[in-house]
Design a protein around this motif. Structure first.
Motif, PDB file in Angstrom:
ATOM      1  N   HIS A 264       0.826  -1.200   0.000  1.00  0.00           N
ATOM      2  CA  HIS A 264       0.000   0.000   0.000  1.00  0.00           C
ATOM      3  C   HIS A 264       0.864   1.256   0.000  1.00  0.00           C
ATOM      4  N   GLU A 265       1.960   1.244   0.756  1.00  0.00           N
ATOM      5  CA  GLU A 265       2.833   2.421   0.827  1.00  0.00           C
ATOM      6  C   GLU A 265       3.563   2.660  -0.488  1.00  0.00           C
ATOM      7  N   ILE A 266       3.973   1.586  -1.149  1.00  0.00           N
ATOM      8  CA  ILE A 266       4.599   1.740  -2.471  1.00  0.00           C
ATOM      9  C   ILE A 266       3.602   2.362  -3.444  1.00  0.00           C
ATOM     10  N   GLU A 267       2.365   1.886  -3.407  1.00  0.00           N
ATOM     11  CA  GLU A 267       1.335   2.436  -4.282  1.00  0.00           C
ATOM     12  C   GLU A 267       1.064   3.899  -3.968  1.00  0.00           C
ATOM     13  N   LEU A 268       1.076   4.234  -2.688  1.00  0.00           N
ATOM     14  CA  LEU A 268       0.831   5.614  -2.268  1.00  0.00           C
ATOM     15  C   LEU A 268       1.934   6.541  -2.774  1.00  0.00           C
TER      16      LEU A 268
END
Length: 439
Positions: A264-268
């Motif tokens: 999720h953080e990579i996508e963010l």
């Protein structure tokens, strides 16, 4: 038709412009005038169209854009090797921060940055993104060295010999910037140190200023598991989510390290257009971990490479970071093609420039850009044969193979030697500080 008179003509066996991606030009020349690239043409065309005041022939050399060190604490050369083989927080709290509290001054920063600039130039680095106390002194040392620098206006919540609180750090940083706004080799970043040293109020002030003066924000982020666990204990959320709620995630953000990230953080980070400053040697030396470089690149996130400071690396050597970044990405992903040589060179040049908002000025060998260039000699037996020069740059060469360096068309390294710096004087300067700092 009369030939155009220019300042400098550089002929090289290979030229790697970086943009367009994957291109390698053979037997071409770079034409330079008034510190800028005028043209990149075949050598025969250069000879018929341009008359140069100075001519440099680089047989069996590869010419690349000057390397961009996207994260360092330059003055920490004076703390090189002071406390090794320790985890990050013990290293900081028991050794680095006490030494800084006792010794860091304007003179410390100026002298340490001079030493760092000499080391970086010798290794082909023409621009560095700094984060340290007394940014005005760092800026002056960079200018004295003839080097390009993005000077970080550091902010932390605790007092130091430089400033007392977040407001004082920001005020002094902006004053240092205002005094040097006309310097063409300098740009600036806002540099809140990390989520564990800057409170919500400090980050909010940084964000407001960044939007007002349009500066990048340079911050350590998700470097260690401990940092994340402490954030969850203090704030109930991980650091990236905390910065998201504060409005900090944007194309202006340079997230340094970014080692421990979930999907999720990579996508963010990808959605918000953030950049990553990947520092593989420092991450390994402090046992912080291995950043998911292949996953970040696959999501199209802009990535640059950094050395970190000489106290946590202990080299300011971006060619070494290129090799290590590529090898670690392959090992972690289990795919030999996860990160390729041309991608790593892009990270070390145009990726870093883009993160700093300097991609229109530096980062590729493109007409109209500044002539920040690095020549690497591939003419010794340990580098023979050479089938693909970019592969050699990533996997075979060392900084000792850097033969010439130009910043804005000004030659600062020739035949592997600094032209304008007194190497003996720099060694004496370092020894003087060693005698003061030695525990």
């Amino acid at each position: 038709m009369p030939m155009e008179v220019v300042d400098l003509l550089i002929e090289a066996r290979w030229i790697v412009p970086v943009d367009p991606a994957g291109v390698v030009l053979e037997s071409h020349a770079v034409v330079i005038n008034d510190g800028r690239i005028v043209a990149v043409v075949p050598q025969s065309e250069a000879a018929s169209c341009f008359s140069a005041r100075s001519h440099k022939r680089l047989e069996q050399h590869v010419l690349i854009p000057g390397l961009v060190n996207l994260h360092t604490h330059a003055a920490m050369t004076l703390l090189r090797g002071l406390a090794d083989d320790l985890p990050l927080m013990e290293w900081l709290q028991r050794h680095v921060w006490p030494a800084e509290a006792q010794h860091v001054s304007e003179q410390f920063v100026y002298d340490g940055t001079l030493l760092a600039c000499a080391e970086m130039l010798r290794g082909g680095i023409t621009c560095f993104n700094d984060m340290y106390f007394f940014p005005g002194a760092a800026a002056d040392a960079a200018l004295a060295s003839g080097m390009r620098a993005a000077i970080g206006l550091i902010t932390v919540d605790f007092p130091s010999s430089y400033a007392t609180d977040a407001d004082d750090y920001l005020a002094k940083g902006l004053a240092a910037r205002d005094q040097r706004l006309e310097e063409p080799l300098l740009s600036f970043c806002l540099a809140p140190h990390a989520p564990y040293t800057v409170g919500d109020g400090g980050f909010s002030r940084v964000l407001t200023l960044a939007e007002q003066v349009e500066l990048p924000i340079h911050v350590h982020l998700h470097e260690t598991i401990q940092e994340i666990e402490e954030s969850v204990q203090r704030f109930g959320i991980r650091p990236i989510e905390r910065l998201r709620r504060l409005g900090m995630l944007s194309p202006a953000l340079i997230a340094v390290h970014a080692v421990h990230l979930d999907a999720h953080e990579i996508e963010l980070l990808a959605q918000q257009g953030c950049s990553i400053a990947h520092c593989p040697s420092s991450n390994l030396k402090l046992a912080s971990g291995i950043a998911p470089l292949a996953e970040l690149a696959a999501r199209g996130i802009n990535i640059g490479l950094g050395t970190d400071g000489a106290a946590s690396n202990n080299r300011l050597d971006l060619l070494q970071e290129m090799r290590l970044a590529a090898l670690l990405a392959k090992a972690q992903s289990g795919r030999a093609d996860a990160i390729k040589a041309h991608q790593v060179l892009h990270m070390a040049t145009l990726g870093g420039a883009r993160a700093l908002g300097l991609e229109a000025r530096i980062g590729s060998i493109t007409p109209g850009k500044a002539a920040d260039l690095c020549a690497v000699a591939l003419d010794e037996f340990a580098l023979a044969p050479c089938y693909e020069p970019v592969s050699h740059l990533t996997y075979a060469v060392a900084r000792e193979h850097v033969s010439a360096v130009w910043v804005a068309g000004r030659m600062l390294v020739e035949n592997g030697q600094l032209i304008e710096s007194n190497e003996t004087g720099l060694i004496k300067l370092a020894l003087l500080w060693q005698n003061k700092i030695r525990p």
